[in-house]
Scaffold this active site. Structure first.
Site, PDB file in Angstrom:
ATOM      1  N   HIS A 121     -15.956  51.844  20.125  1.00 42.30           N
ATOM      2  CA  HIS A 121     -15.914  53.425  20.781  1.00 42.30           C
ATOM      3  C   HIS A 121     -14.627  53.733  20.537  1.00 42.30           C
ATOM      4  O   HIS A 121     -14.484  55.125  20.253  1.00 42.30           O
ATOM      5  CB  HIS A 121     -16.184  53.210  22.258  1.00 42.30           C
ATOM      6  CG  HIS A 121     -16.379  54.371  22.781  1.00 42.30           C
ATOM      7  ND1 HIS A 121     -17.772  55.077  22.693  1.00 42.30           N
ATOM      8  CD2 HIS A 121     -15.707  55.175  23.354  1.00 42.30           C
ATOM      9  CE1 HIS A 121     -17.682  56.157  23.417  1.00 42.30           C
ATOM     10  NE2 HIS A 121     -16.561  56.121  23.985  1.00 42.30           N
ATOM     11  N   GLU A 154     -28.377  49.784  -5.095  1.00 40.72           N
ATOM     12  CA  GLU A 154     -27.525  48.859  -4.480  1.00 40.72           C
ATOM     13  C   GLU A 154     -28.040  47.625  -4.599  1.00 40.72           C
ATOM     14  O   GLU A 154     -27.396  46.576  -3.809  1.00 40.72           O
ATOM     15  CB  GLU A 154     -27.441  49.399  -2.889  1.00 40.72           C
ATOM     16  CG  GLU A 154     -29.017  49.480  -2.331  1.00 40.72           C
ATOM     17  CD  GLU A 154     -28.938  49.809  -0.957  1.00 40.72           C
ATOM     18  OE1 GLU A 154     -27.818  50.150  -0.197  1.00 40.72           O
ATOM     19  OE2 GLU A 154     -30.066  50.215  -0.410  1.00 40.72           O
ATOM     20  N   ASP A 198     -23.738  47.810  -0.061  1.00 39.65           N
ATOM     21  CA  ASP A 198     -24.493  46.613  -0.590  1.00 39.65           C
ATOM     22  C   ASP A 198     -24.362  46.125  -1.841  1.00 39.65           C
ATOM     23  O   ASP A 198     -24.606  45.106  -2.294  1.00 39.65           O
ATOM     24  CB  ASP A 198     -26.223  47.189  -0.250  1.00 39.65           C
ATOM     25  CG  ASP A 198     -26.638  47.070   1.302  1.00 39.65           C
ATOM     26  OD1 ASP A 198     -26.193  45.859   1.968  1.00 39.65           O
ATOM     27  OD2 ASP A 198     -27.209  47.983   1.691  1.00 39.65           O
ATOM     28  N   CYS A 225     -22.776  57.154  -2.288  1.00 36.29           N
ATOM     29  CA  CYS A 225     -22.632  57.496  -0.721  1.00 36.29           C
ATOM     30  C   CYS A 225     -22.225  56.333  -0.160  1.00 36.29           C
ATOM     31  O   CYS A 225     -22.273  56.351   1.001  1.00 36.29           O
ATOM     32  CB  CYS A 225     -24.200  57.837  -0.538  1.00 36.29           C
ATOM     33  SG  CYS A 225     -25.399  56.459  -0.636  1.00 36.29           S
TER      34      CYS A 225
END
Ligand code: PEP
Ligand code: MG
Length: 560
Positions: free
Chosen positions: A179, A420, A444, A491
């Site tokens: 967080h 990937e 990946d 990406c």
């Protein structure tokens, strides 16, 4: 001088005084359970309102979840019963919340496992309240900004701080997705987390915090101070330049226009994007719709989410990545058999094609949401041509069904694949003939090429994006796409890592898709790059024989 090392969380370099955040308790119980619950409820309701106005609904939602938990008799009832039976109230809270959290941790559903953390946070908040912990945090009465350091910061803690007084965050616990990091990124300050040796002795000391390297340096000697002062000054310069770059398109130094896209996980991630110039959404991870809810999302819920994003970025386009669950992301209502090795099992497109009812519903929602506009659909974890063929066929039949019912559909839909897996990268020249675009998912791709789990700290040194096998593969895919005349983007995290920008440009990459907070930094790096030198650099990098040699060449050095 003390140099502590943690995990780089959010970028930036700052110098300032450390304020160690610690809640003071008298160490003894001062309230009963009912009074503590009432106080906590009042607090989370206040936090909800504050978060809603400061950070938006998405970040505020955590507090309405806390409110529901504090009102839940299934949680509070057993705590009270245990305390009435003679267990000390703090112990009763600890035992009940821990046991519920550990049951949730064993669940397959990611949604339920995430609730375990919420229950632990509620437990800690109740215990602090039982002991009347002082949570009236205020900054010293000067106008300084501070580096806030703490053992750990919960969502409630982070709401106590006046954001205009924050220089950065340093915490002992937490990981790159904690967080603290999310908040730091959303307000644009550096964060370093997981600094195991950080403790209250840092209080009041002057320190440098480097969100790029993960260094936290207290009481620097003059040599270190000179080095860090330079970093702070160049960071300040960079921030000024980034402000001016926000509103412009990305061009290399020699004038080549480069596409810059953003990665999002849900419509609310577009918040703040109105202040920046970008070319579209390069990766919309659609699985949030499936993992954030207990039940399967309806076609109309999906339609709303996709349409919100498509309309918001129009006339730019959105690339919707179809459901990528499996691996570590488990969803109860998918037919997901227990697997010994889920990352090599039914993940991404494999799972979608064996759950065609769910997959068709997603395609239906996308086709409807894109009516009258252009949409890109991207499938994850592709290894075989048949996966592309079957998806295309499914899109055709869903489209036919919708038009048969006179429902307007997207007429300009591009079908692309994520590269990937090693199989798709090796076969890129063949796969390019069967799809409209590639997007390289380096997160990946690195894990599958290096056979090293992306989430396993024990093999972190082998999960190596600098490895020649990874870069050779990326180069091959970019060249295969160019030869076939299809778009290629990156990406995965490598697109947002400025160490790789020049090399990727040199390989011929024309599209980068990155998280919004990294957008201006990548644009800046692109504008500093000259393509002919980038090509030379990438050629040289591809001669590197191991990751150290590659790193050295990228850093401007020679072959070792
Ligand atoms: C990737 O693998 O690089 C990617 C972008 O997808 P994800 O991180 O969602 O697996
Ligand atoms: Mg991936």
């Amino acid at each position: 001088m003390k140099i502590l090392k943690g995990i780089p969380g959010a970028p930036g370099v700052v110098f300032g005084t450390v304020l160690y955040f610690e809640k003071k308790t008298g160490g003894k119980i001062e309230l009963d359970i009912d009074a503590a619950v009432a106080k906590c409820l009042e607090k989370v309701r206040r936090m909800y309102k504050k978060a809603l106005s400061d950070l938006g609904e998405d970040k505020a939602k955590i507090f309405s979840a806390y409110e529901m938990l504090l009102e839940d008799e299934m949680l509070i009832g057993p705590i009270k019963k245990s305390a009435q039976g003679g267990t000390a109230p703090d112990k009763a809270v600890k035992e009940v919340t821990e046991s519920m959290a550990s049951i949730l941790m064993t669940k397959k559903s990611e949604y339920l496992r995430q609730r375990a953390d919420d229950i632990r946070n509620i437990g800690n908040m109740l215990i602090e309240t039982l002991m009347s912990a002082d949570d009236n945090f205020t900054f010293p009465k000067d106008n300084e900004k501070y580096i806030v350091a703490a053992r750990e910061l919960t969502p409630v803690d982070t709401m106590l701080f006046d954001r205009s007084r924050l220089l950065g965050f340093a915490t002992c616990e937490g990981g790159a997705a904690s967080h603290t990091v999310i908040l730091a990124k959303s307000i644009g300050i550096p964060a370093v987390v997981g600094i195991s040796e950080l403790n209250s002795t840092a209080q009041g000391k002057k320190a440098y915090l480097d969100g790029y390297t993960g260094e936290f340096v207290t009481e620097p000697d003059s040599t270190a101070a000179a080095v860090y002062d330079k970093k702070v000054r160049s960071e300040e310069e960079l921030i000024k330049t980034l402000e001016t770059i926000k509103k412009s398109d990305a061009y290399t130094k020699d004038g080549e226009r480069i596409g810059v896209y953003i990665n999002i996980g849900k419509p609310s991630d577009l918040k703040g994007s109105e202040c920046e110039r970008f070319d579209g959404v390069g990766l919309f991870r659609s699985e949030f719709l499936y993992s954030a809810a207990k039940d399967r999302p309806t076609v109309s819920e999906q339609y709303e989410a996709y349409k919100t994003v498509i309309d918001a970025v129009y006339p730019n386009t959105v690339t919707i990545r179809t459901i990528d669950v499996g691996g570590d992301k488990q969803i109860d209502y998918f037919n997901m058999p227990k697997e010994e090795n889920p990352f090599l099992g039914n993940r991404g497109i494999r799972l979608c094609l064996s759950n065609k009812d769910i997959f068709s519903q997603q395609l239906k929602a996308i086709l409807m949401a894109g009516a009258g506009k252009k949409v890109k659909v991207m499938i994850p974890m592709v290894t075989c041509l048949d996966e592309i063929r079957e998806t295309r066929e499914l899109i055709r039949s869903v489209r036919e069904e919708l038009t048969g019912e006179n429902i307007p559909v997207c007429e300009d839909l591009m079908l692309g694949i994520m590269i990937e897996t090693p199989a798709s990268a090796i076969m890129a020249d063949v796969f390019a003939k069967h799809c409209d675009f590639f997007s390289i998912g380096t997160n990946d791709l690195v894990q599958y090429i290096m056979a090293a789990d992306r989430g396993n700290a024990g093999v972190e040194n082998i999960y190596q994006p600098f490895h020649p096998a990874v870069l050779t593969m990326i180069d091959r895919v970019i060249k295969a796409g160019a030869k076939a005349g299809i778009e290629v983007s990156v990406c995965g995290d490598l697109a947002a890592n400025t160490d790789f920008t020049e090399v990727l440009l040199g390989m011929g990459l024309k599209k980068f898709s990155v998280p919004l907070p990294m957008l201006s930094r990548i644009k800046k790096k692109i504008s500093d790059t000259d393509l002919s030198s980038a090509r030379k650099l990438s050629e040289k990098v591809l001669t590197g024989e191991d990751e150290n040699e590659v790193k050295n060449i990228i850093a401007g050095g020679e072959k070792l």
